[in-house]
Enzyme design. Sequence first.
Site, PDB file in Angstrom:
ATOM      1  CG  PHE A 261     -26.910  -7.851 -11.819  1.00  0.00           C
ATOM      2  CD1 PHE A 261     -26.172  -8.760 -12.556  1.00  0.00           C
ATOM      3  CD2 PHE A 261     -28.274  -8.048 -11.688  1.00  0.00           C
ATOM      4  CE1 PHE A 261     -26.778  -9.855 -13.155  1.00  0.00           C
ATOM      5  CE2 PHE A 261     -28.896  -9.141 -12.284  1.00  0.00           C
ATOM      6  CZ  PHE A 261     -28.148 -10.039 -13.017  1.00  0.00           C
ATOM      7  N   GLY A 488     -27.273 -16.636  -8.043  1.00  0.00           N
ATOM      8  CA  GLY A 488     -27.639 -17.081  -9.382  1.00  0.00           C
ATOM      9  C   GLY A 488     -26.451 -17.465 -10.241  1.00  0.00           C
ATOM     10  CG  ASN A 656     -19.227 -25.334 -13.414  1.00  0.00           C
ATOM     11  OD1 ASN A 656     -19.308 -25.614 -14.615  1.00  0.00           O
ATOM     12  ND2 ASN A 656     -20.153 -25.689 -12.540  1.00  0.00           N
ATOM     13  CB  THR A 659     -21.310 -21.684 -13.335  1.00  0.00           C
ATOM     14  OG1 THR A 659     -20.061 -22.192 -12.868  1.00  0.00           O
ATOM     15  CG2 THR A 659     -22.394 -22.724 -13.099  1.00  0.00           C
ATOM     16  CD  GLN A 663     -20.652 -15.088 -12.338  1.00  0.00           C
ATOM     17  OE1 GLN A 663     -20.947 -13.900 -12.183  1.00  0.00           O
ATOM     18  NE2 GLN A 663     -19.902 -15.737 -11.500  1.00  0.00           N
ATOM     19  N   GLY A 726     -11.638 -13.689 -10.336  1.00  0.00           N
ATOM     20  CA  GLY A 726     -13.096 -13.575 -10.423  1.00  0.00           C
ATOM     21  C   GLY A 726     -13.605 -13.322 -11.835  1.00  0.00           C
ATOM     22  CB  VAL A 727     -15.758 -15.091 -14.116  1.00  0.00           C
ATOM     23  CG1 VAL A 727     -14.553 -15.955 -14.373  1.00  0.00           C
ATOM     24  CG2 VAL A 727     -16.780 -15.817 -13.253  1.00  0.00           C
ATOM     25  N   GLY A 728     -17.004 -12.324 -12.324  1.00  0.00           N
ATOM     26  CA  GLY A 728     -18.307 -11.677 -12.239  1.00  0.00           C
ATOM     27  C   GLY A 728     -18.440 -10.372 -12.991  1.00  0.00           C
ATOM     28  CD  GLU A 729     -17.570  -6.501 -10.156  1.00  0.00           C
ATOM     29  OE1 GLU A 729     -16.672  -7.031  -9.469  1.00  0.00           O
ATOM     30  OE2 GLU A 729     -18.058  -5.405  -9.886  1.00  0.00           O
TER      31      GLU A 729
HETATM   32 MO1  MOS Z   1     -20.642  -6.138  -7.665  1.00  0.00          MO
HETATM   33  S1  MOS Z   1     -21.083  -4.424  -8.635  1.00  0.00           S
HETATM   34  O1  MOS Z   1     -19.345  -5.634  -6.637  1.00  0.00           O
HETATM   35  O2  MOS Z   1     -21.926  -6.816  -6.863  1.00  0.00           O
END
Ligand code: MOS
Length: 762
Positions: A261, A488, A656, A659, A663, A726-729
């Site tokens: 994170f 993860g 995917n 996943t 996220q 990107g899907v992370g944030e």
């Molecule tokens: Mo993210 S807050 O750039 O790991």
Amino acid sequence: MTVTQSEAVEERATGTTKYVGQSVDRLDGPAKTTGKARFSAEFPYPGLTYAAVVHATISRGRITAIDTAEAKAVRGVVDVLTHENTPPMKPVPKGIPTSMNAVFSAMLSGTSVNYLATDEVHWNGQPVAVVVAETPETARYAASLVRLTYRELPATLDFAAEEPKAEPQKGGLMGGASTDKGDAPAALAAAAHSVDLAFSTPPHNHNALEPHATTAVWDGDRLTVHDSTQGISGLRKHLSQRFGLPEKRIRVLAQYVGGGFGGKGSFWAGTLLAVLAARATGRPVRLSLTREGVYHTVGGRTPSTQRVALGAGADGRLTALLHTSVSRLGQVGGMPENITGSSRHLYACDNIQLRQSVVRLDLLSNTFMRAPGESIGSFAMESAVDELACELGMDPIELRARNEPERDPVGGKQFSNRRLVEAYRVGAEMFGWRERDARPGAMRDGRWLVGMGVATAYHPQMLMPANATVRIDAAGKVVVQCGLHEIGVGAATAQAQIAADELGVPLGSVRVEHGDSDLPQAPFAGGSVQTASAAAAVVAACAKLKRTLLGLARRSAASPLRGRRLEELEVRDGGLYHGGRGQTYAEILAGAGRGHAEAVIKANMLGFVAKTVRDTRRYVKAASGAQFCEVRVDPDTFEVRVSRWLGVFDVGTVINTRTAESQLRGGIVMGIGMALSEQTLIDGRDGRIMNPSLSEYHVPVHADIPRIDLHCLNEPDPISPLGVVGVGEVSITGAAAAVANAVRHATGKRVVDLPITLDKLL
Ligand code: MOS
């Protein structure tokens, strides 16, 4: 017989079906569920010792004495390291760095404290001594016996009191240039309709399932470090600088990381102290931070105060947009967060003014935390837009649609992808938005007040250069080597899917090696850049490998591929085909008398920079989405329960579905925590964090989270590798505002200070 999901996918994928875009089980699932997956604190070494950290209990001052006699006398204590007896690390590089890498390393360094080389204390919780012992229990007990005496200096600790004195922000890794378009203050004063709101958000801390841990082993002048990091190659560079060792003698390993994170994106005390202690004692050292230790040594999210003022005509078209923020840094390290950054891109408006200011306090500096800046900035902006809709008596989705820009509102660049209006349209249909009675408090479910709110999610998309090697052996087994991070999220699974499609082989025959600084270098797992960046290298390596294999086939007179060009071939069933005729890769290798073939892609830095510059001149690129939240509010106690959620996202190609949705869901959960419960509480008298534990810092639990529905528009971004964004944030952005807007709808009350606790509604 039960068929596992992977097998089902495998079957579907024979023939022309592709893995990309499917729901694929994580390849690391079995290793994790059977306990075979090893995390940084789980590597056994002969003679392993255990370290525990002693933390300062003042915010600012000097250590006048450290009494370690009692700690050293405990049976099983190997050593107690302090600034009086520890050979120092080299200082954090600063000044005028000679390379971009050095700039980056200094910015990522977490803090600029030279641990155990100084008697200065800069925050309550700063590491001031390390106990090394034969067992973790001994180390921790002995650490409690180290006695420190300080000369305290006055400390500045109160963000609310200092925030009026904030200084304008100068640059910063995460941006923050002020923006002026037209004359926003004048336009606001002249506007027919306006809202002008002041917001505040508290500090937040990361609570990854795995607290930061390091196992450090010196072998002569070689160093091996197992570390829970989001950036193995950055960490190797930093260790090289701090310990004066060439990078080639350092190996950083992080095959599995239990959540990051952003909290594992910089280089923190625990890692450095473990390496330092291993060097000082000549023994392998494992340092596993306590949860409290994470709060003390890893910067969280900055608190903020913000102002958003909007002016509009009766038709809802914006005539003025102002967003200002104040954030907090410590005295050492840290970087200002780009809180107003996304406000440049969201709404068409002729008069825009954005400003960011910063105060420095005697507290641990902030760091990256999921969508740093945007997550809290979007709370303020999207709450204000909702309030303007109330003021105008207009539907908040309609208001946003009327202000949807054709081009970037500041600067006029094209958007490379932008489907926000579509996201709202699809979401409104799926969520049943038309059932909403706009009058506050008009909707009920039994005695519960029901509220429905929306907000926009937005997170800029970046790419970084990556390297990869792809190898295939005579049995048709494929190995992808790429130093990416599996924190993860299924990052390695995604690259395996991509390689399987590019080579036309079954997913089960692809293995991805990652999390090792000896592998080809990939970017850090941050800024939502990893999957798209690595994909560019993996796709290129697969293409190169196919050319190599075709070259081998064409040398054989008997090959049906003789005389063929790659462009005319089908890639399927583990080989190359033209019409019905072709060869498997195994046959090609056998025919050529080779055991394997390999393709190496090294990031072409100049090419990468040139393309990035070209793209950023022309396009604004981002992930975005529409968040739909429904809440139930108790009319007497004002307890808020989130009862339904839908997120519709434009994140380009989904590699995917399983996943990616996981996220996106995780970001929404974190956003609900931000909205309703999360806050780090700091004692204004001594700078002590009062709730450094999961029992007192309230992250949402299962009972707090309803079913979260997700829908991705799944249109490839035209300029990203494979169209991936990107899907992370992105999904934490807008989430807290969607909750606040739903609460506003249910109760008529606008809460501007997070978290939305009962006392603010009563
Ligand atoms: Mo993210 S807050 O750039 O790991």
